[in-house]
Design a protein around this motif. Structure first.
Motif, PDB file in Angstrom:
ATOM      1  N   GLU A 286      14.702  12.936  -8.252  1.00 32.63           N
ATOM      2  CA  GLU A 286      14.343  13.529  -9.540  1.00 32.63           C
ATOM      3  C   GLU A 286      15.564  13.918 -10.363  1.00 32.63           C
ATOM      4  O   GLU A 286      15.463  14.043 -11.594  1.00 32.63           O
ATOM      5  CB  GLU A 286      13.451  14.751  -9.326  1.00 32.63           C
ATOM      6  N   VAL A 287      16.692  14.128  -9.721  1.00 33.16           N
ATOM      7  CA  VAL A 287      17.913  14.450 -10.463  1.00 33.16           C
ATOM      8  C   VAL A 287      18.319  13.287 -11.356  1.00 33.16           C
ATOM      9  O   VAL A 287      18.873  13.484 -12.450  1.00 33.16           O
ATOM     10  CB  VAL A 287      19.041  14.815  -9.478  1.00 33.16           C
ATOM     11  N   PHE A 288      18.040  12.069 -10.907  1.00 32.27           N
ATOM     12  CA  PHE A 288      18.480  10.870 -11.631  1.00 32.27           C
ATOM     13  C   PHE A 288      17.356  10.235 -12.440  1.00 32.27           C
ATOM     14  O   PHE A 288      17.596   9.268 -13.157  1.00 32.27           O
ATOM     15  CB  PHE A 288      19.032   9.849 -10.634  1.00 32.27           C
ATOM     16  N   TRP A 289      16.120  10.748 -12.316  1.00 30.62           N
ATOM     17  CA  TRP A 289      14.997  10.192 -13.058  1.00 30.62           C
ATOM     18  C   TRP A 289      14.782  10.949 -14.358  1.00 30.62           C
ATOM     19  O   TRP A 289      15.008  12.158 -14.435  1.00 30.62           O
ATOM     20  CB  TRP A 289      13.711  10.266 -12.237  1.00 30.62           C
TER      21      TRP A 289
ATOM     22  N   ALA B  13      12.943  16.309   0.328  1.00 30.39           N
ATOM     23  CA  ALA B  13      14.356  16.300  -0.054  1.00 30.39           C
ATOM     24  C   ALA B  13      14.723  15.005  -0.775  1.00 30.39           C
ATOM     25  O   ALA B  13      15.473  15.018  -1.764  1.00 30.39           O
ATOM     26  CB  ALA B  13      15.224  16.486   1.191  1.00 30.39           C
ATOM     27  N   ALA B  14      14.193  13.880  -0.282  1.00 31.15           N
ATOM     28  CA  ALA B  14      14.467  12.599  -0.951  1.00 31.15           C
ATOM     29  C   ALA B  14      13.871  12.574  -2.354  1.00 31.15           C
ATOM     30  O   ALA B  14      14.504  12.075  -3.299  1.00 31.15           O
ATOM     31  CB  ALA B  14      13.899  11.450  -0.112  1.00 31.15           C
ATOM     32  N   LEU B  15      12.676  13.128  -2.508  1.00 25.17           N
ATOM     33  CA  LEU B  15      12.051  13.180  -3.829  1.00 25.17           C
ATOM     34  C   LEU B  15      12.846  14.070  -4.776  1.00 25.17           C
ATOM     35  O   LEU B  15      13.068  13.718  -5.943  1.00 25.17           O
ATOM     36  CB  LEU B  15      10.619  13.690  -3.697  1.00 25.17           C
ATOM     37  N   ALA B  16      13.290  15.225  -4.291  1.00 26.79           N
ATOM     38  CA  ALA B  16      14.075  16.123  -5.131  1.00 26.79           C
ATOM     39  C   ALA B  16      15.395  15.481  -5.544  1.00 26.79           C
ATOM     40  O   ALA B  16      15.848  15.629  -6.688  1.00 26.79           O
ATOM     41  CB  ALA B  16      14.333  17.434  -4.383  1.00 26.79           C
TER      42      ALA B  16
ATOM     43  N   ALA C 287       0.828  -1.211   0.000  1.00 27.25           N
ATOM     44  CA  ALA C 287       0.000   0.000   0.000  1.00 27.25           C
ATOM     45  C   ALA C 287       0.858   1.253   0.000  1.00 27.25           C
ATOM     46  O   ALA C 287       0.556   2.231  -0.699  1.00 27.25           O
ATOM     47  CB  ALA C 287      -0.941  -0.009   1.198  1.00 27.25           C
ATOM     48  N   THR C 288       1.942   1.239   0.760  1.00 29.32           N
ATOM     49  CA  THR C 288       2.830   2.401   0.808  1.00 29.32           C
ATOM     50  C   THR C 288       3.489   2.644  -0.544  1.00 29.32           C
ATOM     51  O   THR C 288       3.592   3.792  -1.011  1.00 29.32           O
ATOM     52  CB  THR C 288       3.903   2.199   1.886  1.00 29.32           C
ATOM     53  N   ALA C 289       3.927   1.576  -1.205  1.00 32.92           N
ATOM     54  CA  ALA C 289       4.545   1.723  -2.531  1.00 32.92           C
ATOM     55  C   ALA C 289       3.541   2.261  -3.547  1.00 32.92           C
ATOM     56  O   ALA C 289       3.860   3.154  -4.339  1.00 32.92           O
ATOM     57  CB  ALA C 289       5.104   0.384  -2.994  1.00 32.92           C
ATOM     58  N   ALA C 290       2.316   1.732  -3.528  1.00 29.00           N
ATOM     59  CA  ALA C 290       1.293   2.209  -4.456  1.00 29.00           C
ATOM     60  C   ALA C 290       0.945   3.662  -4.192  1.00 29.00           C
ATOM     61  O   ALA C 290       0.780   4.465  -5.125  1.00 29.00           O
ATOM     62  CB  ALA C 290       0.046   1.332  -4.351  1.00 29.00           C
ATOM     63  N   LEU C 291       0.836   4.031  -2.920  1.00 28.10           N
ATOM     64  CA  LEU C 291       0.501   5.406  -2.566  1.00 28.10           C
ATOM     65  C   LEU C 291       1.616   6.361  -2.964  1.00 28.10           C
ATOM     66  O   LEU C 291       1.351   7.492  -3.401  1.00 28.10           O
ATOM     67  CB  LEU C 291       0.219   5.501  -1.066  1.00 28.10           C
ATOM     68  N   ALA C 292       2.869   5.932  -2.847  1.00 20.91           N
ATOM     69  CA  ALA C 292       3.991   6.789  -3.225  1.00 20.91           C
ATOM     70  C   ALA C 292       3.958   7.110  -4.716  1.00 20.91           C
ATOM     71  O   ALA C 292       4.163   8.265  -5.123  1.00 20.91           O
ATOM     72  CB  ALA C 292       5.308   6.109  -2.849  1.00 20.91           C
ATOM     73  N   VAL C 293       3.683   6.114  -5.547  1.00 19.77           N
ATOM     74  CA  VAL C 293       3.591   6.362  -6.991  1.00 19.77           C
ATOM     75  C   VAL C 293       2.410   7.270  -7.296  1.00 19.77           C
ATOM     76  O   VAL C 293       2.494   8.181  -8.139  1.00 19.77           O
ATOM     77  CB  VAL C 293       3.465   5.026  -7.744  1.00 19.77           C
ATOM     78  N   ALA C 294       1.284   7.057  -6.606  1.00 21.02           N
ATOM     79  CA  ALA C 294       0.105   7.897  -6.826  1.00 21.02           C
ATOM     80  C   ALA C 294       0.370   9.344  -6.436  1.00 21.02           C
ATOM     81  O   ALA C 294      -0.104  10.271  -7.105  1.00 21.02           O
ATOM     82  CB  ALA C 294      -1.085   7.350  -6.039  1.00 21.02           C
ATOM     83  N   VAL C 295       1.131   9.554  -5.378  1.00 21.13           N
ATOM     84  CA  VAL C 295       1.464  10.926  -4.958  1.00 21.13           C
ATOM     85  C   VAL C 295       2.308  11.614  -6.013  1.00 21.13           C
ATOM     86  O   VAL C 295       2.111  12.800  -6.326  1.00 21.13           O
ATOM     87  CB  VAL C 295       2.188  10.896  -3.596  1.00 21.13           C
ATOM     88  N   LEU C 296       3.263  10.892  -6.611  1.00 21.06           N
ATOM     89  CA  LEU C 296       4.080  11.473  -7.675  1.00 21.06           C
ATOM     90  C   LEU C 296       3.212  11.920  -8.840  1.00 21.06           C
ATOM     91  O   LEU C 296       3.410  13.006  -9.410  1.00 21.06           O
ATOM     92  CB  LEU C 296       5.116  10.453  -8.158  1.00 21.06           C
ATOM     93  N   ALA C 297       2.248  11.090  -9.219  1.00 20.85           N
ATOM     94  CA  ALA C 297       1.392  11.425 -10.357  1.00 20.85           C
ATOM     95  C   ALA C 297       0.418  12.542 -10.006  1.00 20.85           C
ATOM     96  O   ALA C 297       0.169  13.440 -10.816  1.00 20.85           O
ATOM     97  CB  ALA C 297       0.626  10.181 -10.806  1.00 20.85           C
TER      98      ALA C 297
END
Length: 320
Positions: free
Chosen positions: A285-288, A279-282, A185-195
């Motif tokens: 994003e440098v490498f994505w 900060a972790a997301l930013a 659930a946490t992994a799915a929610l993390a992807v949904a938050v990005l979108a």
């Protein structure tokens, strides 16, 4: 009113104030982290607040031919996100709004802001506005069910779709957070938050390329105070959704009693957790790289499948 009764409304007001005041700072922190990793000095953490202040001083401009949808969308975006910030148990579960923080209501309010911006993009009558609105609703149609299912998987052990009850259950039974259902659930929610927030790899908030824009294409016609509200609303949505992820995945420190000291500690820890996630997301994003538009549904379908598996796993584990 006794002291305990006064803390509840104060906690709700503090949550909303923290989101409104801290959302631009979170955006500034993420930009600064990304700039440092890219070898640039960066404009500073407070730059988004300076940009908002500059926009608020400009003259409001409304394109010819637009209707109420275009004019009311920025205010509706900010207002709906502020209500979500009041309902969510970001710093405390013992608030008057906590009893109304139903999962479906929160997702509906988030969808309201998305639909308002999509209608505003269509209202302009421009090709970019219509293109951005179409893409935004396509993403939303895949993201909203994922958020519902991911949080619903965590609500099954709690026996309620109330977010305050789900967070309280996670605090008192932390083992469920490390269960297969909790991790999925946490992994799915993390992807949904990005979108939902238009971050990489789904969307690039720093681009204005016609063929890749999603969120930016809907707001190209805004200027002045209206653009300031749109930007503030986008920052608030990012803060609220990261706060939701932090509250569900790491609820420790959230107050469960009507105590001023506990609420204050909860606010501090909420700011710390959201700042670390930002900060972790930013940094990531440098490498994505941004996905091609036709690959985005595949990513979101994968997150939906993770959420569905989380619900199935949670159902069987709870049944045991």
């Amino acid at each position: 009113m006794n002291a305990a009764g006064a803390v509840g409304p104060a906690a709700v007001a503090a949550q909303v104030a923290a989101v409104v005041a801290g959302a631009p700072l979170l955006a500034g922190l993420m930009r600064q982290v990304r700039a440092r990793l890219e070898g640039r000095a960066g404009p500073g953490i407070a730059q988004p607040w300076r940009d908002l202040r500059k926009l608020m001083r400009k003259e409001p401009i409304t394109p010819v031919g637009t209707g109420p949808a275009f004019r009311t969308a920025p205010l509706l975006l900010v207002a709906s996100t502020a209500v979500v910030a009041a309902l969510m148990p970001l710093a405390s579960t013992a608030t008057p709004a906590g009893v109304r923080s139903d999962l479906i209501l929160v997702v509906a309010l988030l969808a309201l802001g998305t639909v308002a911006l999509a209608l505003a993009g269509l209202d302009t009558g421009t090709a970019f506005g219509g293109m951005g609105a179409s893409r935004e609703m396509t993403v939303a149609a895949l993201v909203e069910p994922t958020i519902l299912l991911a949080v619903f998987a965590l609500s099954i052990p709690a026996g309620s779709t109330n977010l305050a009850a789900i967070v309280s259950g996670g605090i008192h039974d932390s083992a469920r957070l490390a269960s297969p259902a909790g991790l999925l659930a946490t992994a799915a929610l993390a992807v949904a938050v990005l979108a939902e927030t238009g971050r990489l790899p789904v969307d690039n908030p720093a681009t204005h390329l016609e063929l890749t824009m999603v969120h930016e294409a809907m707001v190209l016609e805004y200027a002045g105070p209206d653009l300031a509200l749109v930007e503030l609303g986008a920052h608030m949505r990012l803060t609220v959704l990261l706060g939701l992820l932090a509250s569900l995945a790491a609820p420790w420190g959230i107050a469960t009693t009507a105590s001023a000291a506990a609420v204050a500690l909860g606010l501090v820890l909420f700011a710390v957790k959201v700042a670390l996630l930002g900060a972790a997301l930013a940094a990531a994003e440098v490498f994505w790289a941004k996905l091609r538009l036709f690959r985005i549904p595949e990513l979101l379908a994968g997150s939906f499948l993770l959420a569905l598996l989380a619900v199935t796993a949670s159902y069987f584990l709870t049944g045991e």
